[in-house]
Enzyme design. Structure first.
Site: not given
Length: 181
Positions: A44-46, A48
């Site tokens: 998961l992106d930072r 998100s």
């Protein structure tokens, strides 16, 4: 075999160490989880939030992370403005991105989820631009795909929360908390 579900907060890296930080250290999974030998199955992106599955089972990691298995991942997405039926249908049919057309998705408008936690920092509120929540289920994982999909149909993402991976969900799991499955 150890498998846990973690509700990753905003601004936390989906890894146990911060190898790229030149300034102040950034928060990582190790700030929340102290279990040896488990690793995230997917990312998961930072910027998100939401469900991250961690396991020591390599087969399970591959099943979750590899797009060829087409494991559904469901996101709650707060977007700018209210998407009309045509925008939602484009998300369902597949969106043409720079790296190709996305697979068909499930997309629908939803009311703001009741189990939402406060985000730090909060999403910027603008009186002149309404926002809306949609639920989007995809079966692939291109880089920043959900954000690029909503932007391509004219509704930039304000907040992105992964609610489910396969049959696992965030139900009963507060931000920054984890549990065994």
């Amino acid at each position: 075999m150890t498998t846990i579900l973690f509700n990753k907060p905003f601004n936390v890296l989906s890894q146990f160490t911060d190898k790229g930080s030149e300034g102040a250290p950034r928060q990582t999974l190790s700030d929340y989880i102290d279990l040896p030998g488990i690793y995230p199955a997917g990312r998961l992106d930072r910027d998100s939030e939401g469900l991250l599955v961690l396991t020591d089972d390599g087969e399970l990691q591959a099943k979750i992370a590899n797009p060829r298995h087409k494991l559904p991942k469901t996101y709650w997405v707060q977007v700018e403005r209210i998407p009309d039926d045509a925008a939602l249908q484009t998300l369902r049919d597949g969106v043409n991105l720079k790296d190709g057309v996305t697979r068909p998705a499930q997309a629908r408008r939803i009311v703001e989820p009741k189990m939402l936690w406060l985000r730090d920092p909060p999403v910027r509120f603008r009186k002149s631009v309404p926002d809306c929540w949609i639920e989007l289920t995809i079966r692939e994982g291109k880089n920043r795909q959900v954000r690029r999909m909503t932007a391509a149909v004219g509704h930039p993402t304000l907040r992105l929360i992964r609610y489910a991976v396969g049959g696992w969900t965030l139900e009963g799991l507060g931000s920054g908390k984890w549990r065994h499955v």
